[in-house]
Scaffold this active site. Structure first.
Site, PDB file in Angstrom:
ATOM      1  N   ARG A  17      40.943  38.942  36.039  1.00 22.37           N
ATOM      2  CA  ARG A  17      40.700  39.186  37.462  1.00 22.37           C
ATOM      3  C   ARG A  17      40.577  37.867  38.224  1.00 22.37           C
ATOM      4  O   ARG A  17      41.075  37.737  39.350  1.00 22.37           O
ATOM      5  CB  ARG A  17      39.432  40.025  37.622  1.00 22.37           C
ATOM      6  CG  ARG A  17      39.154  40.441  39.061  1.00 22.37           C
ATOM      7  CD  ARG A  17      37.902  41.281  39.154  1.00 22.37           C
ATOM      8  NE  ARG A  17      37.606  41.634  40.537  1.00 22.37           N
ATOM      9  CZ  ARG A  17      36.389  41.717  41.040  1.00 22.37           C
ATOM     10  NH1 ARG A  17      35.335  41.468  40.272  1.00 22.37           N
ATOM     11  NH2 ARG A  17      36.203  42.056  42.302  1.00 22.37           N
TER      12      ARG A  17
ATOM     13  N   HIS B  82      42.794  36.844  41.520  1.00 21.59           N
ATOM     14  CA  HIS B  82      42.164  36.541  42.802  1.00 21.59           C
ATOM     15  C   HIS B  82      42.446  35.107  43.229  1.00 21.59           C
ATOM     16  O   HIS B  82      42.512  34.812  44.427  1.00 21.59           O
ATOM     17  CB  HIS B  82      40.657  36.791  42.715  1.00 21.59           C
ATOM     18  CG  HIS B  82      40.279  38.233  42.858  1.00 21.59           C
ATOM     19  ND1 HIS B  82      39.263  38.670  43.671  1.00 21.59           N
ATOM     20  CD2 HIS B  82      40.800  39.353  42.284  1.00 21.59           C
ATOM     21  CE1 HIS B  82      39.169  39.993  43.596  1.00 21.59           C
ATOM     22  NE2 HIS B  82      40.084  40.424  42.757  1.00 21.59           N
TER      23      HIS B  82
ATOM     24  N   VAL C   7      45.277  33.999  46.758  1.00 27.03           N
ATOM     25  CA  VAL C   7      44.725  33.239  47.883  1.00 27.03           C
ATOM     26  C   VAL C   7      44.993  31.755  47.636  1.00 27.03           C
ATOM     27  O   VAL C   7      44.506  31.192  46.658  1.00 27.03           O
ATOM     28  CB  VAL C   7      43.208  33.478  48.033  1.00 27.03           C
ATOM     29  CG1 VAL C   7      42.653  32.703  49.226  1.00 27.03           C
ATOM     30  CG2 VAL C   7      42.915  34.972  48.179  1.00 27.03           C
TER      31      VAL C   7
ATOM     32  N   SER D 277      41.363  27.260  43.256  1.00 23.71           N
ATOM     33  CA  SER D 277      40.477  27.119  44.419  1.00 23.71           C
ATOM     34  C   SER D 277      39.316  28.102  44.366  1.00 23.71           C
ATOM     35  O   SER D 277      38.259  27.849  44.957  1.00 23.71           O
ATOM     36  CB  SER D 277      41.266  27.298  45.717  1.00 23.71           C
ATOM     37  OG  SER D 277      41.964  28.534  45.741  1.00 23.71           O
TER      38      SER D 277
ATOM     39  N   ASN E 248      34.948  38.870  46.635  1.00 24.49           N
ATOM     40  CA  ASN E 248      34.629  38.148  45.409  1.00 24.49           C
ATOM     41  C   ASN E 248      33.142  38.172  45.057  1.00 24.49           C
ATOM     42  O   ASN E 248      32.738  37.605  44.036  1.00 24.49           O
ATOM     43  CB  ASN E 248      35.084  36.692  45.530  1.00 24.49           C
ATOM     44  CG  ASN E 248      36.601  36.557  45.552  1.00 24.49           C
ATOM     45  OD1 ASN E 248      37.305  37.324  44.908  1.00 24.49           O
ATOM     46  ND2 ASN E 248      37.105  35.582  46.303  1.00 24.49           N
TER      47      ASN E 248
ATOM     48  N   PRO F 184      45.028  42.505  47.179  1.00 25.54           N
ATOM     49  CA  PRO F 184      45.344  43.939  47.260  1.00 25.54           C
ATOM     50  C   PRO F 184      44.058  44.743  47.431  1.00 25.54           C
ATOM     51  O   PRO F 184      43.090  44.547  46.699  1.00 25.54           O
ATOM     52  CB  PRO F 184      46.003  44.225  45.901  1.00 25.54           C
ATOM     53  CG  PRO F 184      46.412  42.890  45.362  1.00 25.54           C
ATOM     54  CD  PRO F 184      45.425  41.904  45.896  1.00 25.54           C
TER      55      PRO F 184
ATOM     56  N   HIS G 100      44.777  46.835  35.278  1.00 25.43           N
ATOM     57  CA  HIS G 100      43.635  47.743  35.323  1.00 25.43           C
ATOM     58  C   HIS G 100      43.492  48.557  34.046  1.00 25.43           C
ATOM     59  O   HIS G 100      42.603  49.410  33.959  1.00 25.43           O
ATOM     60  CB  HIS G 100      43.757  48.687  36.521  1.00 25.43           C
ATOM     61  CG  HIS G 100      43.385  48.054  37.824  1.00 25.43           C
ATOM     62  ND1 HIS G 100      43.501  48.693  39.038  1.00 25.43           N
ATOM     63  CD2 HIS G 100      42.890  46.813  38.104  1.00 25.43           C
ATOM     64  CE1 HIS G 100      43.095  47.881  40.008  1.00 25.43           C
ATOM     65  NE2 HIS G 100      42.729  46.733  39.470  1.00 25.43           N
ATOM     66  N   THR G 101      44.328  48.285  33.060  1.00 27.03           N
ATOM     67  CA  THR G 101      44.125  48.925  31.763  1.00 27.03           C
ATOM     68  C   THR G 101      42.852  48.423  31.093  1.00 27.03           C
ATOM     69  O   THR G 101      42.331  49.057  30.182  1.00 27.03           O
ATOM     70  CB  THR G 101      45.337  48.703  30.835  1.00 27.03           C
ATOM     71  OG1 THR G 101      45.170  49.496  29.652  1.00 27.03           O
ATOM     72  CG2 THR G 101      45.476  47.237  30.426  1.00 27.03           C
TER      73      THR G 101
ATOM     74  N   THR H 141      39.989  53.565  26.877  1.00 29.43           N
ATOM     75  CA  THR H 141      39.915  52.283  26.157  1.00 29.43           C
ATOM     76  C   THR H 141      39.740  51.145  27.154  1.00 29.43           C
ATOM     77  O   THR H 141      40.661  50.352  27.375  1.00 29.43           O
ATOM     78  CB  THR H 141      41.186  52.061  25.307  1.00 29.43           C
ATOM     79  OG1 THR H 141      42.343  52.125  26.174  1.00 29.43           O
ATOM     80  CG2 THR H 141      41.317  53.103  24.210  1.00 29.43           C
TER      81      THR H 141
ATOM     82  N   ASP I  71      46.330  48.184  26.751  1.00 24.99           N
ATOM     83  CA  ASP I  71      47.346  49.108  26.269  1.00 24.99           C
ATOM     84  C   ASP I  71      48.006  49.776  27.468  1.00 24.99           C
ATOM     85  O   ASP I  71      47.810  49.344  28.607  1.00 24.99           O
ATOM     86  CB  ASP I  71      46.732  50.149  25.313  1.00 24.99           C
ATOM     87  CG  ASP I  71      45.509  50.840  25.920  1.00 24.99           C
ATOM     88  OD1 ASP I  71      45.483  51.037  27.158  1.00 24.99           O
ATOM     89  OD2 ASP I  71      44.570  51.189  25.174  1.00 24.99           O
TER      90      ASP I  71
END
Length: 312
Positions: free
Chosen positions: A53, A57, A61, A67, A82, A152, A182-183, A235, A240
């Site tokens: 993540r 992020h 930006v 940064s 954030n 997003p 996002h898995t 999971t 996956d």
């Protein structure tokens, strides 16, 4: 069979980076980062999720310039989007930078370390590996005001997502496959409770059984604001293709997840990745290389920070 189309040219092309950038100046940097990242991930299973993540992020930006790691008043870390970051990936980056500095002082940028560590986070979690192109410099500007509107949004529909990714020179296919990050990971309740308790009831695009599960985790009143829910309820720590399978059974946690099944072109890709983990892994590796080339600083455009949290 769905063919993955070539992405349009990136705003900042991959040819500004190279796989062998540190071959003479820090030849062991890959093994140093991987060994350290695997140890940190073994000690805390939130580290791989947070690192992936963090990289996203950062790149959305100002480009992939680390940064987001800079601290201080009104930096990117202070932005609303954030504020819910766990401290773990920032601590991990401090440890990674310290370890690299011990072997190669003043040579390897925080931006390159973050890119390598993200690849290792995905691989550690069971996902694909890829060759990380290197040569990024660290940015010297980090402003809270530049975050809003660039990441997003949890409530973005497919057209808004396409515009958001397209602004970085990323394709529709990149958008769908990178959403597959996002898995692994979790979202706070406030990001999706509007889907559960609308004025006309719950969002009809969600499975009733999934709504029931989410309502137990995130009650309308009196819940703990720190409560989180896994994107992939099966999971959440394993990289996956179940994220896509859940989308096809109306179990996308955020609007920005569910929306991927609302248009034929994106639905075809969701079906492809749901039916073939190999196709997802291959596409994800390619898209991560493209994402990692967005907005890179080279030449006189940045510096190599000695400490990732502050400029030299």
């Amino acid at each position: 069979m769905v063919t993955i189309a070539a992405a349009p040219p990136l705003i900042h092309a991959q040819d500004r980076l190279s796989r062998d950038f540190y071959s003479a100046s820090c030849p062991n940097v890959e093994s140093i980062v991987t060994t350290t990242m695997n140890r940190l991930s073994s000690e805390n299973n939130v580290v791989p999720i947070g690192m992936l993540r963090l990289f996203a992020h950062d790149c959305f930006v100002e480009g992939c310039d680390a940064s987001i790691l800079l601290t201080g008043a009104s930096t990117e870390r202070a932005a609303t989007d954030n504020l819910d970051f766990p401290q773990n990936p920032f601590d991990a980056m401090d440890e990674l930078k310290k370890t690299v500095e011990e072997s190669c002082p003043g040579v390897v940028s925080c931006a390159d370390i973050l890119a390598m560590a993200t690849r290792d986070a995905v691989t550690f979690s069971g996902g694909p590996s890829w060759t990380v192109l290197k040569g990024r410099l660290d940015g010297t500007i980090s402003r809270e005001s530049r975050v809003a509107g660039h990441l997003p949004g949890a409530d973005f529909d497919v057209e808004e997502l396409e515009s958001n990714f397209g602004a970085l020179g990323l394709s529709l296919e990149d958008m769908v496959v990178l959403s597959g990050a996002h898995t692994i990971g979790f979202s706070h309740c406030h990001q999706f409770t509007s889907r559960l308790y609308g004025s006309s009831g719950s969002d009809p695009s969600l499975s009733p059984s999934f709504v029931s599960t989410l309502q137990k985790q995130c009650p309308q009143f009196g819940g703990n604001p720190t409560t989180v829910q896994a994107f992939d309820i099966s999971t959440p720590f394993a990289f996956d293709n179940l994220y896509y399978k859940h989308l096809l059974t109306d179990e996308g946690l955020l609007v920005s997840d569910s929306t991927l099944t609302t248009r034929n072109d994106t639905l075809r890709l969701v079906n492809l990745f749901a039916n073939s983990q190999e196709a997802f892994f291959s596409a994800f590796a390619r898209s991560m290389v493209r994402l990692g080339s967005v907005g890179v600083k080279t030449g006189s455009g940045g510096e190599i920070r000695r400490v990732c949290s502050r400029v030299n």
